[in-house]
Design an enzyme around this catalytic site. Structure first.
Site, PDB file in Angstrom:
ATOM      1  N   ASN A 162       0.797  -1.233   0.000  1.00 49.73           N
ATOM      2  CA  ASN A 162       0.000   0.000   0.000  1.00 49.73           C
ATOM      3  C   ASN A 162       0.829   1.282   0.000  1.00 49.73           C
ATOM      4  OD1 ASN A 162       0.677  -0.485   2.676  1.00 49.73           O
ATOM      5  ND2 ASN A 162      -1.259   0.258   3.484  1.00 49.73           N
ATOM      6  N   GLU A 261       4.463  -3.791  12.529  1.00 47.61           N
ATOM      7  CA  GLU A 261       3.509  -2.706  12.218  1.00 47.61           C
ATOM      8  C   GLU A 261       2.335  -3.378  11.539  1.00 47.61           C
ATOM      9  OE1 GLU A 261       3.680   0.342  13.105  1.00 47.61           O
ATOM     10  OE2 GLU A 261       5.773   0.647  13.628  1.00 47.61           O
ATOM     11  N   CYS A 295      -3.281   1.618   6.775  1.00 47.59           N
ATOM     12  CA  CYS A 295      -3.507   1.049   8.105  1.00 47.59           C
ATOM     13  C   CYS A 295      -4.076   2.111   9.034  1.00 47.59           C
ATOM     14  CB  CYS A 295      -2.199   0.516   8.659  1.00 47.59           C
ATOM     15  SG  CYS A 295      -0.885   1.732   8.587  1.00 47.59           S
ATOM     16  N   GLU A 469       8.264   2.960  14.532  1.00 47.71           N
ATOM     17  CA  GLU A 469       9.125   3.344  13.409  1.00 47.71           C
ATOM     18  C   GLU A 469       9.105   4.860  13.292  1.00 47.71           C
ATOM     19  OE1 GLU A 469       7.637   0.948  10.086  1.00 47.71           O
ATOM     20  OE2 GLU A 469       9.289  -0.445  10.440  1.00 47.71           O
TER      21      GLU A 469
HETATM   22  P1  NAP Z   1      -0.002  -8.929   4.117  1.00 48.34           P
HETATM   23  O1  NAP Z   1      -0.818  -9.851   3.310  1.00 48.34           O
HETATM   24  O2  NAP Z   1       0.229  -9.252   5.538  1.00 48.34           O
HETATM   25  O3  NAP Z   1       1.381  -8.793   3.338  1.00 48.34           O
HETATM   26  C1  NAP Z   1       2.421  -7.969   3.795  1.00 48.34           C
HETATM   27  C2  NAP Z   1       3.751  -8.546   3.370  1.00 48.34           C
HETATM   28  O4  NAP Z   1       3.915  -9.823   3.995  1.00 48.34           O
HETATM   29  C3  NAP Z   1       3.860  -8.798   1.874  1.00 48.34           C
HETATM   30  O5  NAP Z   1       5.192  -8.554   1.486  1.00 48.34           O
HETATM   31  C4  NAP Z   1       3.518 -10.268   1.766  1.00 48.34           C
HETATM   32  O6  NAP Z   1       4.026 -10.901   0.625  1.00 48.34           O
HETATM   33  C5  NAP Z   1       4.211 -10.797   3.008  1.00 48.34           C
HETATM   34  N1  NAP Z   1       3.721 -12.111   3.429  1.00 48.34           N
HETATM   35  C6  NAP Z   1       2.497 -12.653   3.250  1.00 48.34           C
HETATM   36  N2  NAP Z   1       2.469 -13.896   3.789  1.00 48.34           N
HETATM   37  C7  NAP Z   1       3.700 -14.131   4.302  1.00 48.34           C
HETATM   38  C8  NAP Z   1       4.302 -15.235   4.974  1.00 48.34           C
HETATM   39  N3  NAP Z   1       3.631 -16.350   5.236  1.00 48.34           N
HETATM   40  N4  NAP Z   1       5.588 -15.129   5.352  1.00 48.34           N
HETATM   41  C9  NAP Z   1       6.298 -14.008   5.094  1.00 48.34           C
HETATM   42  N5  NAP Z   1       5.788 -12.933   4.462  1.00 48.34           N
HETATM   43  C10 NAP Z   1       4.499 -12.986   4.075  1.00 48.34           C
HETATM   44  O7  NAP Z   1      -0.600  -7.464   4.103  1.00 48.34           O
HETATM   45  P2  NAP Z   1      -1.014  -6.597   2.841  1.00 48.34           P
HETATM   46  O8  NAP Z   1      -2.356  -7.013   2.413  1.00 48.34           O
HETATM   47  O9  NAP Z   1       0.066  -6.560   1.839  1.00 48.34           O
HETATM   48  O10 NAP Z   1      -1.033  -5.143   3.496  1.00 48.34           O
HETATM   49  C11 NAP Z   1      -2.121  -4.660   4.140  1.00 48.34           C
HETATM   50  C12 NAP Z   1      -1.984  -4.806   5.645  1.00 48.34           C
HETATM   51  O11 NAP Z   1      -0.827  -4.114   6.083  1.00 48.34           O
HETATM   52  C13 NAP Z   1      -3.138  -4.170   6.364  1.00 48.34           C
HETATM   53  O12 NAP Z   1      -3.554  -4.981   7.418  1.00 48.34           O
HETATM   54  C14 NAP Z   1      -2.533  -2.866   6.882  1.00 48.34           C
HETATM   55  O13 NAP Z   1      -3.186  -2.344   8.003  1.00 48.34           O
HETATM   56  C15 NAP Z   1      -1.148  -3.277   7.179  1.00 48.34           C
HETATM   57  N6  NAP Z   1      -0.270  -2.107   7.223  1.00 48.34           N
HETATM   58  C16 NAP Z   1       0.183  -1.703   8.434  1.00 48.34           C
HETATM   59  C17 NAP Z   1       0.980  -0.586   8.530  1.00 48.34           C
HETATM   60  C18 NAP Z   1       1.485  -0.129   9.864  1.00 48.34           C
HETATM   61  O14 NAP Z   1       2.409   0.661   9.877  1.00 48.34           O
HETATM   62  N7  NAP Z   1       0.935  -0.579  10.975  1.00 48.34           N
HETATM   63  C19 NAP Z   1       1.335   0.119   7.379  1.00 48.34           C
HETATM   64  C20 NAP Z   1       0.852  -0.326   6.156  1.00 48.34           C
HETATM   65  C21 NAP Z   1       0.059  -1.455   6.096  1.00 48.34           C
HETATM   66  P3  NAP Z   1       3.063 -11.177  -0.634  1.00 48.34           P
HETATM   67  O15 NAP Z   1       2.932  -9.876  -1.305  1.00 48.34           O
HETATM   68  O16 NAP Z   1       3.786 -12.169  -1.433  1.00 48.34           O
HETATM   69  O17 NAP Z   1       1.771 -11.693  -0.090  1.00 48.34           O
END
Ligand code: NAP
Length: 489
Positions: A162, A261, A295, A469
């Site tokens: 994102n 995060e 997020c 962070e």
């Molecule tokens: P996600 O599905 O958890 O993916 C995030 C990252 O993790 C991607 O690089 C993904 O790779 C990787 N990943 C997925 N499964 C994994 C596994 N089993 N082992 C290691 N890595 C793995 O989240 P998203 O849909 O991309 O992002 C949205 C989420 O991020 C939301 O919940 C949002 O709130 C959160 N977010 C939080 C913050 C914060 O600062 N708190 C900031 C931004 C976003 P792939 O692309 O290959 O699936």
């Protein structure tokens, strides 16, 4: 040059291989990963698709480079970051176009993210020379305490799609400043920003082996064996709570340092005494920044009964006037969601709320065209029991839930396992402070709709994560404390 030619040019300029040990190489398996434009659902290009063997090659280089990198002069580490900051800003326009193409956000917003991302590098370029230890006399006077700070060591950085540039620099900045080597695994939907960033850091003088970048379609296959290896000493993750939990479990085996995060479910509280214009402006920012895919996005808008109808009217007017379109088009204000699955999830949340009695004031359906567009939506009278109030929406939907008393609003706001950020609009100073203290979140936006700032500590409590962070504490996540007890002085 036409826009289409420019789009082709910015995509062509990005290296498409894996970045390992300072060199660009194909994946050992020869596999490639398709990168899609979410505004047209067409393929932009292919990049090398890393596997476990490539992950270990990156680990070897990170481990080999760690001792000399830790000894690198802090000033030089800072200057590398400063040069990378300058390069990002010089190429802001072209990098923003690249981001728009692979992620969808409007070009003006993408430019904003490049500046935000660059600012993490600038902030941590200044922090690299401010890593301090201590010297003190033991309470009994018979020893001296010498406290030093040292880099944690090789770190695994995992980022979401994102904010494809800023989530990278928010981790790379402090890791470089602290003297850690690192392996970055970007999200598979947005590898191009990460690869472009690797090239910029190389140009800025980052020594070989300090950073590797591994796009992959097999996230677990690349990261899990490294987390279980023992030579990686830290994992810094931004993404969803379920994946964060999995990584915490994996990290327990080698007792790794972790920064998490994770997801959010931000309440946005508007009291009767608020400046209603400011609250609507803030809601537009908190809801619509990044097409609602943040997020920090306002997920539940609790508005006090006296102003709920007027607030909903004004917000619907603003949301309904937003222009949906491909992010590269002049005047486009709302781009597509990241993929078909994301759009289906948003639609099902809206349908659930409507089936429980919510009223659609504006939007409520997908946009036209091949891309994954969803219309900016406002829902009124959303019951607290609907899925919308417990699930991270990650789309342009603003559910309005009326409330009567401060206590009722606080109970509803805190009724979630998430605790990243909340927003409060009130002109009563006592209420502002009282409510801010009671909210169970790591951050509060008080009369403002955006909290993200490289100079401030970003992070959540409860299931929204561990660690911070940015800010003065951001570098701490990549430092260990060593204490030396000195006798015989
Ligand atoms: P996600 O599905 O958890 O993916 C995030 C990252 O993790 C991607 O690089 C993904 O790779 C990787 N990943 C997925 N499964 C994994 C596994 N089993 N082992 C290691 N890595 C793995 O989240 P998203 O849909 O991309 O992002 C949205 C989420 O991020 C939301 O919940 C949002 O709130 C959160 N977010 C939080 C913050 C914060 O600062 N708190 C900031 C931004 C976003 P792939 O692309 O290959 O699936």
């Amino acid at each position: 040059m036409t826009l289409a030619e420019r789009e082709t040019q910015v995509v062509e300029r990005v290296p498409k291989q894996l970045f390992i040990g300072g060199t660009w190489r194909d994946a050992k398996s020869g596999a490639a990963l398709k990168v899609e434009d979410p505004s047209t659902a067409s393929v932009l290009c292919e990049v090398a698709d890393a596997g476990t063997e490539d992950a270990f090659a990156a680990l070897e280089t990170a481990v080999a480079a760690q001792p000399s990198w830790a000894k690198h002069a802090p000033r030089e580490r800072g200057e590398i970051l400063r040069r990378a900051y300058e390069l990002l800003m010089q190429r802001q326009d072209e990098l923003a176009l690249l981001m728009t193409l692979e992620m969808g956000k409007p070009h003006a917003e993408a430019k904003g993210e490049i500046a935000y991302a660059a600012d993490f590098l600038r902030w941590f370029s200044e922090e690299a020379v401010r890593i301090e230890g201590g010297y003190s006399v033991a309470p009994n006077g018979q020893a001296r305490f010498l406290i030093m700070r040292q880099p944690v060591g090789p770190s695994m950085l995992i980022t979401p799609w994102n904010f494809p540039m800023a989530m990278g620099t928010r981790k790379i900045g402090p890791a470089v400043a602290a003297g850690c080597t690192m392996i970055l695994k970007p999200a598979q939907q947005t590898p191009l920003c990460a690869l472009a960033l690797a090239e910029i850091l190389r140009e800025a003088g980052l020594p070989d082996g300090v950073l590797s970048v591994l796009p992959t379609s097999d996230a677990g296959g690349v990261t899990e064996p490294l987390l279980r290896d023992g030579r990686i000493r830290k994992v810094s993750f931004t993404g969803s709570t379920p994946v964060g939990r999995k990584l915490l479990e994996q990290s327990s085996e080698q007792v790794l340092r972790t920064s998490m995060e994770l997801g959010g479910n931000a309440p946005f509280l508007v009291f009767d005494d608020a400046d209603i214009d400011a609250a609507v402006d803030g809601a537009m920012q908190a809801k619509m920044r990044n097409i609602g895919e943040a997020c920090t996005a306002a997920n539940r808008l609790y508005v006090q009964s006296g102003i709920a109808t007027e607030f909903a009217r004004r917000l619907s007017e603003r949301m309904g006037a937003l222009r949906l379109g491909r992010g590269t088009e002049e005047g486009s204000e709302v781009g597509p969601l990241i993929d078909a699955k994301a759009r289906e999830k948003v639609q099902s949340l809206v349908d659930d709320a409507v089936s429980r009695g919510a009223r659609v004031l504006v939007g409520g359906s997908a946009g036209d065209g091949d891309g994954y567009f969803y219309r900016p939506t406002v829902l009124a009278d959303v019951p607290q029991s609907s899925d919308l109030s417990t699930t991270e929406i990650f789309g342009p939907v603003a559910p309005i839930i009326p409330f009567d008393t401060e206590e009722e609003a606080l109970t509803a706001a805190n009724d979630t396992e998430f605790g990243l950020v909340s927003y409060v609009y009130t002109q009563d100073l006592n209420r502002a402070l009282r409510v801010s203290e009671e909210l169970e979140t790591g951050m509060v936006g008080l009369n403002q709709g955006v909290v993200s700032n490289p100079a401030a500590p970003f992070g959540g409590v409860k299931h929204s994560g561990l660690g911070r962070e940015g800010g003065r504490v951001g570098i701490e996540e990549f430092l260990e404390t060593k204490y030396i007890g000195v006798g015989g002085v």
